[in-house]
Design an enzyme around this catalytic site. Structure first.
Site, mmCIF file in Angstrom:
data_model
loop_
_atom_site.group_PDB
_atom_site.id
_atom_site.type_symbol
_atom_site.label_atom_id
_atom_site.label_comp_id
_atom_site.label_asym_id
_atom_site.label_seq_id
_atom_site.Cartn_x
_atom_site.Cartn_y
_atom_site.Cartn_z
ATOM 1 N N CYS A 1 -2.227 2.767 9.044
ATOM 2 C CA CYS A 1 -3.267 1.832 8.608
ATOM 3 C C CYS A 1 -4.482 1.869 9.529
ATOM 4 O O CYS A 1 -5.608 1.618 9.097
ATOM 5 C CB CYS A 1 -2.735 0.405 8.577
ATOM 6 N N HIS B 1 0.863 -1.182 0.000
ATOM 7 C CA HIS B 1 0.000 0.000 0.000
ATOM 8 C C HIS B 1 0.904 1.237 0.000
ATOM 9 O O HIS B 1 1.968 1.214 0.637
ATOM 10 C CB HIS B 1 -0.846 0.079 1.280
HETATM 11 N N1 ARG Z 1 -4.181 -7.129 6.501
HETATM 12 C C1 ARG Z 1 -4.512 -5.918 5.834
HETATM 13 C C2 ARG Z 1 -4.451 -6.114 4.341
HETATM 14 O O1 ARG Z 1 -3.559 -6.794 3.879
HETATM 15 C C3 ARG Z 1 -3.603 -4.804 6.257
HETATM 16 C C4 ARG Z 1 -4.012 -3.466 5.751
HETATM 17 C C5 ARG Z 1 -3.071 -2.396 6.141
HETATM 18 N N2 ARG Z 1 -3.608 -1.129 5.848
HETATM 19 C C6 ARG Z 1 -2.958 -0.117 5.280
HETATM 20 N N3 ARG Z 1 -3.552 1.035 5.175
HETATM 21 N N4 ARG Z 1 -1.762 -0.289 4.760
HETATM 22 O O2 ARG Z 1 -5.257 -5.616 3.595
#
Ligand code: ARG
Length: 271
Positions: free
Chosen positions: A264, A170
């Site tokens: 996150c 991300h």
């Molecule tokens: N387990 C989640 C996923 O893989 C983690 C999300 C993390 N969020 C972020 N904004 N980077 O989607």
């Protein structure tokens, strides 16, 4: 010298009541690693406390059973100028979260634009208040077509950036906005062309290294002065401190098992 004055912010978070690692959709998640949900709740509560102690307003959305990643509120939507561009998750395991967040935002009465393209909210969108544009990541989760859709929904220019290292899947794992004009990022998480774009737009950026990124040091939230970041990211804390910011370490070790940290867990409500 960077202007490091704080402005009070409004954030949306989701308590990790149902948080666990029951599937793996990023390289950080390992379903055989035990997760201590009670510890996660305690760490998350301290994050909320750090935010409110610094004068910020925290709202929470009701967590839903069966949606263990709902704690990562950043992914639920992207809000600029009081308008909300909704999320549409890449993986089926997280798809029902979109409706839960949509419900919360609609109840708040903001203009809500439902997406047709895959995008994971603030996970892949960042807003830079000074120039008033949006930085948008793609490569792993958000479809680049969502960048244009977000630009249209929010009436702001969008700069697309390609992510190339799946550990930093991300945008918010590889780049963060520190104040109205300044960002920090880990260059190697981006394609050569996107690195060129970032150098051109942000010659004064704080550059992070691999250790900073691996400690989730870039997954930070800044109010323009105070920088809330994962306690493990000591190198990153030193880097922002050297530039006049005040690091506020928060231990989110349990949330890291799901592949996330401070940013996150936080969605900024730009009302
Ligand atoms: N387990 C989640 C996923 O893989 C983690 C999300 C993390 N969020 C972020 N904004 N980077 O989607």
């Amino acid at each position: 010298m960077t202007d490091t004055s704080a402005t009070s912010r409004t954030y949306l978070l989701c308590p990790p009541e149902h948080y666990t690692v029951s599937y793996a959709i990023n390289p950080w998640m390992d379903t055989s690693t035990p997760v201590d949900t009670t510890l996660a709740i305690g760490q998350w509560a301290k994050l909320c406390e750090a935010l409110t102690d610094h004068g910020h307003t925290v709202y929470t959305v009701e967590p839903e059973a069966g949606l263990p990643d709902m704690v990562y509120a950043a992914n639920g939507a992207f809000m600029v100028d009081g308008a909300v561009y909704g999320a549409r998750f890449r993986y089926p395991q997280r798809q029902p979260e979109a409706a839960a967040y949509e419900k919360w935002f609609r109840a708040g009465g903001w203009r809500f634009v439902a997406p047709t393209e895959t995008n994971e909210g603030e996970g892949d969108f960042a807003y830079v208040p000074g120039p008033g544009f949006i930085l948008a990541g793609y490569g792993f989760r958000t479809d680049p077509r969502a960048h244009a859709e977000a630009g249209e929904a929010l009436g702001r220019p969008v700069v697309s950036l390609k992510l190339v290292d799946d550990r930093f899947y991300h945008l918010d794992t590889a780049l963060a906005v520190l104040d109205d004009e300044t960002i920090t990022y880990y260059p190697q998480a981006f394609s050569a062309s996107s690195r060129k774009v970032l150098r051109q737009l942000f010659p004064g950026a704080v550059l992070a290294d691999e250790a900073d990124a691996l400690a989730f040091g870039l997954n930070l939230v800044s109010d323009g002065r105070n920088v809330f970041l994962n306690a493990e990211a000591r190198g990153m804390a030193a880097k922002v401190e050297a530039r006049g910011y005040v690091p506020v370490p928060v231990d989110l070790s349990e949330l890291k098992k799901g592949g996330g940290s401070v940013k996150c867990c936080i969605s900024e409500l730009r009302t």
